[in-house]
Enzyme design. Structure first.
Site, PDB file in Angstrom:
ATOM      1  N   TRP A   1      -1.769   9.305  14.393  1.00  0.00           N
ATOM      2  CA  TRP A   1      -0.674   8.342  14.229  1.00  0.00           C
ATOM      3  C   TRP A   1       0.617   9.127  14.402  1.00  0.00           C
ATOM      4  O   TRP A   1       0.589  10.335  14.644  1.00  0.00           O
ATOM      5  CB  TRP A   1      -0.746   7.669  12.856  1.00  0.00           C
ATOM      6  CG  TRP A   1      -0.369   6.207  12.913  1.00  0.00           C
ATOM      7  CD1 TRP A   1       0.850   5.677  12.701  1.00  0.00           C
ATOM      8  CD2 TRP A   1      -1.249   5.118  13.215  1.00  0.00           C
ATOM      9  NE1 TRP A   1       0.802   4.303  12.851  1.00  0.00           N
ATOM     10  CE2 TRP A   1      -0.472   3.928  13.164  1.00  0.00           C
ATOM     11  CE3 TRP A   1      -2.596   5.009  13.523  1.00  0.00           C
ATOM     12  CZ2 TRP A   1      -1.007   2.662  13.411  1.00  0.00           C
ATOM     13  CZ3 TRP A   1      -3.132   3.756  13.763  1.00  0.00           C
ATOM     14  CH2 TRP A   1      -2.343   2.602  13.717  1.00  0.00           C
TER      15      TRP A   1
ATOM     16  N   TRP B   1       2.538  10.116  12.304  1.00  0.00           N
ATOM     17  CA  TRP B   1       2.754  11.021  11.179  1.00  0.00           C
ATOM     18  C   TRP B   1       1.504  11.834  10.856  1.00  0.00           C
ATOM     19  O   TRP B   1       1.460  12.523   9.844  1.00  0.00           O
ATOM     20  CB  TRP B   1       3.176  10.243   9.918  1.00  0.00           C
ATOM     21  CG  TRP B   1       2.486   8.925   9.782  1.00  0.00           C
ATOM     22  CD1 TRP B   1       3.014   7.702  10.034  1.00  0.00           C
ATOM     23  CD2 TRP B   1       1.114   8.682   9.391  1.00  0.00           C
ATOM     24  NE1 TRP B   1       2.065   6.715   9.819  1.00  0.00           N
ATOM     25  CE2 TRP B   1       0.903   7.276   9.429  1.00  0.00           C
ATOM     26  CE3 TRP B   1       0.055   9.516   9.026  1.00  0.00           C
ATOM     27  CZ2 TRP B   1      -0.324   6.697   9.106  1.00  0.00           C
ATOM     28  CZ3 TRP B   1      -1.169   8.937   8.709  1.00  0.00           C
ATOM     29  CH2 TRP B   1      -1.350   7.535   8.750  1.00  0.00           C
TER      30      TRP B   1
ATOM     31  N   GLU C   1       1.430  -5.471  11.264  1.00  0.00           N
ATOM     32  CA  GLU C   1       2.231  -5.594  12.491  1.00  0.00           C
ATOM     33  C   GLU C   1       1.515  -6.248  13.670  1.00  0.00           C
ATOM     34  O   GLU C   1       2.025  -6.205  14.795  1.00  0.00           O
ATOM     35  CB  GLU C   1       2.788  -4.225  12.914  1.00  0.00           C
ATOM     36  CG  GLU C   1       3.723  -3.629  11.885  1.00  0.00           C
ATOM     37  CD  GLU C   1       4.370  -2.313  12.305  1.00  0.00           C
ATOM     38  OE1 GLU C   1       5.426  -1.966  11.750  1.00  0.00           O
ATOM     39  OE2 GLU C   1       3.809  -1.634  13.193  1.00  0.00           O
TER      40      GLU C   1
ATOM     41  N   GLU D   1       9.044  -2.245   5.243  1.00  0.00           N
ATOM     42  CA  GLU D   1       9.014  -0.927   5.896  1.00  0.00           C
ATOM     43  C   GLU D   1      10.408  -0.589   6.398  1.00  0.00           C
ATOM     44  O   GLU D   1      11.068  -1.435   7.019  1.00  0.00           O
ATOM     45  CB  GLU D   1       8.058  -0.904   7.098  1.00  0.00           C
ATOM     46  CG  GLU D   1       6.601  -0.700   6.792  1.00  0.00           C
ATOM     47  CD  GLU D   1       5.793  -0.374   8.051  1.00  0.00           C
ATOM     48  OE1 GLU D   1       6.376   0.232   8.991  1.00  0.00           O
ATOM     49  OE2 GLU D   1       4.603  -0.721   8.100  1.00  0.00           O
TER      50      GLU D   1
END
EC number: 3.2.1.25
Length: 822
Positions: free
Chosen positions: A133, A135, A400, A497
């Protein structure tokens, strides 16, 4: 990659008299690679990577570029082998179940070399972020990562046990619904008693039960006497997390006995979507026990790529840091895992509200029968497992995916859009939502995040613009626009977020890097950054208000840059969160009534740049210390509009509070206070944000001799009878790269010990912004950090997480403030 599980059974001995037996297969297994060239012992629960690391066949997977070097592990096929014995022939049992609670990847299960099961779903239900991802690394693991056991029984077996506290609004009483599922393999009726006891509520109830052969569910209803006071569960900062010990005993024919114990909590939750005066659209906020609650917190990602390394101590450390920073909520993000039971138990105990995503994120999913059946089983299991936890306040279908589909993230051809929309509704509405509402009527279900809530439903479950600020929740990111400019941020109903990146501290990076990596432009720094242009975007935000490091010493420059990324992140998220908190009670141009701020993200999965406020291992970044302030129950927020200084007060308290506001002006060049003013006492109403102070900046500075925007800074706080009620906040009148009179400060610390706590008495020679106290890799946190030091002395406490000493702290201690980077 294919995982092969081979179990070798060797019967022996006489049979059990017991009607139910559970044999754990945890512990020592053997594994080998596809061609047999690697054979080694492995622990279960665990994974192949952990087994290889424990035998020193590989190094730390997180070290340097090992996530690339160790790809061969995921690309190979692995076999897990366990030889075990039963104390009787299998035929003596009416039913024998081999239970795997968690198998990673596609697998074939063999018993005595005979295939008995497989998991080969093409769209496998797997921790999505295992494949990387923005991160985290790509470490698709293989192994038996949860419990494995054999269950054998002759009469019946208790499959699952769950309970639901229900509040009767009409009668104003609490009831408890207890559901238990039995697998009855006896050909005869099984009778007995169910005994429910909750001593603290004076409950002792016995019910006669009869179980017919087959899968049977027993429902018990416990009515709690209206005369008994039931204390409710509250989120952190709003009350106690009172729970009651309950035992349920099933005593059945033939001496068969099942006993379950649990902690029962009582609370109600409601998602309120209703019209707002002077604003189009609908509200979007949660009521707990009838009280509107502003959700303050962050987003949770998996704590490690290798789930077998996530210990009880790690979970407690991370979740304790949540409440220590005045948070009351976490969103469990949908690209990770459904967390282990202990995670939710700790959230119950600590008062952390959970927004629980189902594990679907940023992707289009199939709707073929096999996949839908798999999802149906998954959702049913998770709802049963988790619905008794008061901490979970809402279910959310995905992360999302509504936005991805309707905003064209995947460049889908227009001709296929209706097919994708139909699949979306089939999966999340007709399947997941239906199962959730059948299994749990005590909390709301949201189809996606972000979503427009009621408007999304009215528009057929997908809105053309899921980011409508007048409805539902939004996600917001902008790394280019000046983050000190509050106009950048959306005045939304709920922001689930938002955030900015920073790098972890040097002591965290040092463990997984070598000297050649310690440069912001090194191959390591570029490899560790998974957001396109992320490192440059951090420098861009830094450069807007600070000077970039220019030391000729490469290591010094690298450390200074790491420090400044944390300064930038903390200041950016502070500005944005304060904007959301002051927007709680107001409508401006039809926008406002913000009732939630969950920044991205709480924790790290490895040592790398990310949006987190906690580094891998739990060390607090500067942002987490700032969160302790900007999530405080009473908060002051200062900002400017057209040369006018505004100061708002935001209250999460349950009662009105009388106080006074003090505004002070300091000069960068001196520790002497330049000027100060205090208001008359006033009252801040409970659960509101309100404007407290306005003054043109030129007028404010005119009353403070020698002050200009570049030479002075403003601080402010709330107090009553000399007692501080809010954190001391500040407002910069100019970018700090333009600050006049800011000198390098000589900051020293005298360390002493009081019990398990260490006291740092600080002295400074000059005003110092963003004072950062660091003790390297010694685990623990300070009472405050990253602060503006405007007085000569200050006392800060250090709370160690493991035993340490004064001498060890003195050797590791280092302090940095902004001017040190010049």
């Amino acid at each position: 990659m294919l995982l092969r599980l081979l179990l070798l059974l060797a019967p022996c001995g006489a049979g059990f008299a017991t009607k139910v037996v559970s044999i754990s297969l945890r512990g020592n297994w053997k594994i080998h690679s596809g061609n047999g060239s690697l054979q080694l012992p492995a622990a279960v629960p665990g994974c192949v990577h952990s087994a290889l690391f424990n035998k020193r066949i590989i190094k730390d997977p997180y070290y340097r570029f090992n996530n690339l070097d160790y790809r061969w592990i995921a690309l190979d096929n692995w076999t897990y082998i366990k030889k075990f014995k039963l104390h009787s022939d299998m035929s003596t049992w009416s039913k024998v179940n081999l239970v795997f609670e968690g198998i990673d990847t596609v697998a074939v299960v063999l018993l005595n070399s005979v295939p008995i099961g497989k998991t080969d779903n093409m769209f496998r239900r797997y921790m999505q972020c295992s494949f990387g991802w923005d991160w985290g690394p790509s470490f698709p693991t293989q192994g038996i990562w949860k419990d494995v056991r054999i269950e054998a029984y002759n009469v019946c077996h208790l499959n699952y046990f769950m309970f639901t506290p229900i509040y009767d609004n009409y009668m104003k009483t609490w009831n408890l619904k207890i559901e238990s599922s039995f697998d009855v393999v006896s050909s005869k009726l099984v009778s007995g008693e169910a005994i429910v006891a909750i001593p603290e509520l004076n409950i002792q109830q016995t019910n006669n039960i009869e179980l017919q052969p087959g899968e049977r569910t027993v429902e018990l209803f416990v009515k709690i006497d209206k005369a008994i006071i039931v204390e409710t569960w509250w989120p952190h900062g709003h009350g106690n997390q009172t729970g009651y010990n309950m035992s349920v005993i099933f005593e059945l024919d033939g001496g068969l006995r099942f006993e379950k114990s649990a902690k029962v909590y009582f609370r109600t939750v409601e998602l309120v979507e209703e019209p707002i005066q002077n604003s189009p659209g609908l509200s979007f906020y949660f009521k707990i026990n009838g009280l509107p609650i502003f959700l303050k917190g962050s987003n949770w990602i998996p704590a490690d790529s290798f789930q077998d390394r996530v210990t009880s101590a790690m979970l407690r450390l991370l979740l304790q840091s949540v409440v220590d920073a005045n948070m009351n909520a976490l969103r469990v993000w949908g690209g990770g895992v459904y967390e282990q039971d202990e995670f939710y138990e700790l959230c119950d105990e600590l008062g952390i509200m959970i927004w629980q995503d189902f594990m679907f994120a940023c992707a289009l999913y199939p709707t073929d029968k096999d996949f839908m059946d798999s999802v149906r089983e998954e959702v049913t299991h998770q709802v049963r497992r988790l619905k008794s936890h008061p901490s979970i306040i809402t279910w959310s279908g995905n992360n999302e995916n509504e936005a991805a589909l309707m905003m064209g993230w995947y460049d889908t051809k227009p001709g296929y859009l209706q097919t994708y929309i139909k699949d979306y509704v089939t999966l999340y509405v007709k399947n997941i939502r239906t199962i959730v509402l059948e299994g749990d009527q005590t909390r709301p279900f949201i189809t996606s995040s972000p979503t427009n809530g009621a408007k999304t439903i009215a528009e057929g479950w997908l809105s053309p613009n899921p980011y409508d600020l007048n409805y539902g929740d939004v996600h917001f990111y902008d790394y280019v626009t000046d983050c000190w400019n509050w106009r950048t941020f959306p005045k939304a109903r709920f922001v689930s977020e938002y955030g900015y990146q920073s790098w972890p501290s040097f002591s965290t990076l040092e463990k997984v890097s070598s000297e050649e990596d310690w440069s912001y432009r090194s191959s390591f720094a570029l490899h560790r950054q998974h957001l396109i242009n992320g490192n440059n975007e951090m420098l861009h935000q830094i450069e807007l208000h600070f000077k970039l490091p220019n030391s000729t010493d490469q290591l010094r420059r690298f450390k200074d840059t790491l420090y400044l990324t944390q300064v930038m992140q903390a200041q950016c998220v502070k500005t944005e969160t304060e904007f959301y908190r002051r927007s709680r009670s107001e409508i401006v141009n039809g926008k406002g009534h913000t009732m939630g701020a969950l920044y991205w993200q709480l924790n790290d999965i490895w040592q790398a740049p990310s949006w987190s406020s906690l580094e891998y291992g739990g060390k607090w970044k500067m942002l987490h210390y700032f969160a302790r302030h900007f999530f405080a129950p009473l908060l002051l927020v200062g900002f400017e509009d057209k040369d006018m200084l505004f100061i708002y007060g935001a209250s999460d308290l349950h009662s009105d509070q009388q106080m006074m506001l003090t505004v002070r002006v300091h000069t960068w060049s001196s520790l002497e206070l330049v000027c100060s003013e205090s208001t008359n006492p006033f009252v801040i109403k409970a659960g509101e944000s309100v404007l407290l102070y306005t003054k043109p900046v030129p007028e404010l500075l005119k009353g403070c001799p020698g002050c200009t925007r570049q030479s002075c800074v403003v601080s402010f706080y709330l107090s009553t009878d000399g007692e501080l009620l809010s954190p001391i906040n500040y407002h910069f009148l100019s970018s700090l790269k333009n600050a006049k009179g800011l000198h390098k400060a000589n900051i020293t610390a005298t360390i002493s010990q009081q019990g398990d706590t260490f006291v740092f008495d600080l002295k400074t020679s000059a005003v110092a912004p963003f004072v950062w106290l660091d003790v390297g890799s010694i685990p623990g946190r300070f009472s405050d950090n990253g602060f503006l030091m405007t007085e000569k002395t200050r006392t800060v406490f250090f709370y160690p997480w493991k035993p340490t000493s004064k001498s060890e702290l003195e050797q590791s201690f280092h302090v940095t403030s902004l001017a040190d980077t010049y």
